[in-house]
Design a protein around this motif. Structure first.
Motif, mmCIF file in Angstrom:
data_model
loop_
_atom_site.group_PDB
_atom_site.id
_atom_site.type_symbol
_atom_site.label_atom_id
_atom_site.label_comp_id
_atom_site.label_asym_id
_atom_site.label_seq_id
_atom_site.Cartn_x
_atom_site.Cartn_y
_atom_site.Cartn_z
ATOM 1 N N VAL A 140 -42.445 15.194 -26.733
ATOM 2 C CA VAL A 140 -43.731 14.524 -26.618
ATOM 3 C C VAL A 140 -44.843 15.531 -26.874
ATOM 4 O O VAL A 140 -44.762 16.692 -26.463
ATOM 5 N N ASP A 141 -45.879 15.101 -27.598
ATOM 6 C CA ASP A 141 -46.963 15.998 -27.987
ATOM 7 C C ASP A 141 -48.109 15.891 -26.981
ATOM 8 O O ASP A 141 -49.204 15.401 -27.288
ATOM 9 N N ILE A 142 -47.831 16.372 -25.767
ATOM 10 C CA ILE A 142 -48.821 16.446 -24.695
ATOM 11 C C ILE A 142 -48.830 17.884 -24.206
ATOM 12 O O ILE A 142 -47.785 18.428 -23.838
ATOM 13 N N ALA A 143 -49.996 18.511 -24.192
ATOM 14 C CA ALA A 143 -50.078 19.955 -23.975
ATOM 15 C C ALA A 143 -49.457 20.405 -22.663
ATOM 16 O O ALA A 143 -48.738 21.402 -22.615
ATOM 17 N N HIS A 144 -49.693 19.683 -21.567
ATOM 18 C CA HIS A 144 -49.259 20.177 -20.265
ATOM 19 C C HIS A 144 -47.857 19.735 -19.894
ATOM 20 O O HIS A 144 -47.345 20.119 -18.859
ATOM 21 N N GLN A 145 -47.216 18.900 -20.717
ATOM 22 C CA GLN A 145 -45.846 18.485 -20.392
ATOM 23 C C GLN A 145 -45.016 18.278 -21.669
ATOM 24 O O GLN A 145 -44.503 17.196 -21.908
ATOM 25 N N PRO A 146 -44.869 19.322 -22.471
ATOM 26 C CA PRO A 146 -44.142 19.162 -23.735
ATOM 27 C C PRO A 146 -42.670 18.845 -23.552
ATOM 28 O O PRO A 146 -42.038 18.310 -24.456
ATOM 29 N N ASP A 147 -42.094 19.190 -22.401
ATOM 30 C CA ASP A 147 -40.661 18.975 -22.198
ATOM 31 C C ASP A 147 -40.369 17.668 -21.464
ATOM 32 O O ASP A 147 -39.248 17.434 -21.031
#
Length: 571
Positions: free
Chosen positions: A368-375
């Motif tokens: 997922v392309d979200i900075a604070h939770q990529p994993d």
């Protein structure tokens, strides 16, 4: 003529690396200097006009051969205009019948095409083993045929194709085709073309018309205009595998990047995103020098490779990003990575194998392309989960930045039919006579939600005929689609199917770095190394000189006397 002057490089600035990046630096041993992080700062937008880039051909700055006009000469009306800068002259070099080279000097020249009758007609045989939207899938298929003992070539007459090697005799090609039929391998077809004419280059010099099949053009200034763009280095008109010509620009790697970075990531990109793009563009170019072996050049100048516009549209901030990252490439276990990237991934990056055929790349995986939770784990294989994902609009790195983060459009059956008819020759799928599409249905999705199989029902005189489009075949058949991250809804009037609505996200394949996502990461304070670590987990930055790369020998061949002030040229 002035001699070639190499730039005295500015020292790089380094920052302490975050722990995650320090751990990644242990992945490569024996590579010499390993770079753990870059502190890349925005350049003064007016500060590079007087400086020059290194122009000497070295293993760290090899000469690339870029096809800037790939199909010149398909029509007798084709024309290419070349001109030297004011106060300079072009030098034209071309072979004579006795093997010598003739030279002409002129400020400008117009190259056209004339078709001359052949004394004896030529018969050209091509056994097309498969057709693909992308080089990556074509390469995987070519490797499969090679494993069967059949020599192949990858070509791009329009879409990408895998050919049986042209060195095979017609009888051998027929035997290979018969083998494919016996094994039930679809897509294989033999094309036979009789050529009665040969296209030749044509131009006028001092009131005399010349006809040749090869021409090299350079300028005293070291750069020249080709139609509407300026290019450093030399320009060669050379035959290709399709009976026409390719206009090839021979240019040093670091200068080539000046014509790529501002056009790929945009001149207004945050500096860290621009620096990350420079590293990727350098890595991508060196990793893909084999793409056009069949035509005797290395890379194209469009989105099938990287957008390249020569010296036109260069930008001081992009130049500074290239300079500060000079010689840096992205690696995995000591090898250059497949440095693929796209404009917009729609909020979740795709794995290599979700878009193309071939083995998965550990550093190109769905996330997922979200900075604070990529994993954060995502599994979008179920239609209901995918529909809910597309409904999300907030929190993603691309949200509010890319206009194609989410998209929706409708197409009539007539429009869809026209697209499929135009593409069916290149899909390599045997199709009966058909009248109209009767149904579209997503049969399979990947973890990142990409369409893996699209079921298409066609109405034929005998009834329904179904075909299955897989992975990038979907966009080959329906090129209006921005990506394979979509769902479909039927449109009906009075119970009759009239078309389909496509609801999706992203622009391009969605593998690797998202250019618009990198904008957001840079604005949040990540440097180039951290942006690359986000999109290519497990990779490491390395100095190009510390790697053992097998570059084609021709890539080091360059007349340094032609490299003058063009390296500081901006337009």
């Amino acid at each position: 003529m002035a001699s070639c002057q190499a730039l005295t490089a500015k020292p790089r600035r380094f920052l302490g690396a975050p722990s995650r990046w320090r751990k990644q630096s242990t992945l490569i041993s024996g590579l010499g200097l390993l770079l753990t992080a870059l502190a890349l700062h925005a350049a003064d937008a007016t500060g590079v006009g007087e400086e020059t880039f290194a122009t000497a051909a070295t293993p760290e700055n090899p000469i690339l051969h870029i096809g800037i006009v790939q199909r010149f000469g398909r029509s007798e009306t084709d024309q290419v205009e070349l001109a030297a800068p004011t106060g300079s002259l072009l030098t034209l070099e071309f072979p004579q019948a006795d093997g010598s080279t003739q030279t002409q000097r002129t400020p400008r020249v117009s190259i056209g095409i004339v078709n001359r009758a052949l004394t004896t007609p030529e018969t050209v045989y091509r056994l097309i083993l498969s057709s693909h939207k992308s080089f990556e899938s074509a390469e995987a298929n070519a490797n499969h045929w090679q494993s069967l003992g059949i020599s192949t070539e990858i070509a791009q007459p329009q879409e990408w194709q895998v050919w049986a090697n042209r060195a095979y005799t017609p009888q051998q090609l027929i035997q290979i085709q018969q083998y494919a039929q016996k094994e039930g391998i679809p897509r294989v077809r033999l094309e036979v073309q009789e050529r009665r004419e040969r296209a030749e280059l044509s131009w006028i010099h001092e009131h005399f018309r010349y006809h040749r099949t090869r021409l090299k053009v350079t300028s005293d200034a070291g750069y020249l205009r080709v139609n509407d763009h300026y290019y450093a280095g030399s320009i060669t008109f050379q035959p290709n595998a399709y009976g026409s010509y390719t206009v090839v620009n021979a240019v040093p790697l670091e200068t080539y990047l000046r014509g790529v970075v501002p056009h790929e990531v945009g001149p207004g990109a945050p500096f860290a995103a621009m620096a990350a793009q420079a590293i990727l563009a350098r890595t991508y170019a060196l990793k893909n020098l084999h793409r056009f072996q069949v035509d005797d050049y290395q890379l194209c100048a469009n989105t099938h490779c990287q957008v390249y516009k020569g010296l036109s549209g260069t930008h001081p901030r992009a130049d500074e990003a290239i300079r500060q990252t000079s010689g840096l490439v992205l690696t995995y276990k000591g090898e250059l990575v497949d440095a693929v990237y796209s404009s917009t991934n729609g909020g979740i990056s795709a794995g290599f194998e979700e878009v193309w055929d071939g083995e998965p790349r550990p550093y190109l995986r769905p996330q997922v392309d979200i900075a604070h939770q990529p994993d954060q784990p995502f599994d979008l294989r179920q239609e209901s989960d995918f529909k809910a994902f597309l409904a999300r609009r907030e929190g993603f790195n691309e949200a509010g930045v890319s206009r194609l983060f989410r998209w929706e459009f409708s197409q009539s059956l007539e429009e869809l039919n026209a697209q499929l008819r135009a593409a069916q020759e290149y899909l390599g799928i045997p199709l009966p006579e058909w009248m109209t599409i009767q149904g579209l249905h997503v049969l399979e999705r990947s973890v990142s939600g990409r369409v893996q199989a699209l079921h298409v029902d066609l109405q034929t005189p005998q009834g329904l005929h179904s075909i299955l489009l897989r992975k990038d075949q979907v966009r080959l058949a329906f090129p209006r689609l921005y990506s394979t991250l979509f769902r479909v809804e039927p449109l009906k009037q009075s119970g009759r199917l009239t078309g389909y609505r496509f609801i999706g996200g992203g622009f391009g394949h969605g593998v690797g770095l998202s250019q618009y996502g990198a904008y957001t990461l840079a604005r949040r304070g990540l440097n180039a190394a951290q942006i690359l670590a986000f999109y290519y987990p497990g990779t490491t930055l390395a100095e190009l000189g510390s790697l053992s790369l097998q570059l084609p020998e021709v890539s080091l061949a360059f007349d340094s006397s032609q490299a003058q002030s063009w390296s500081g040229y901006q337009r």
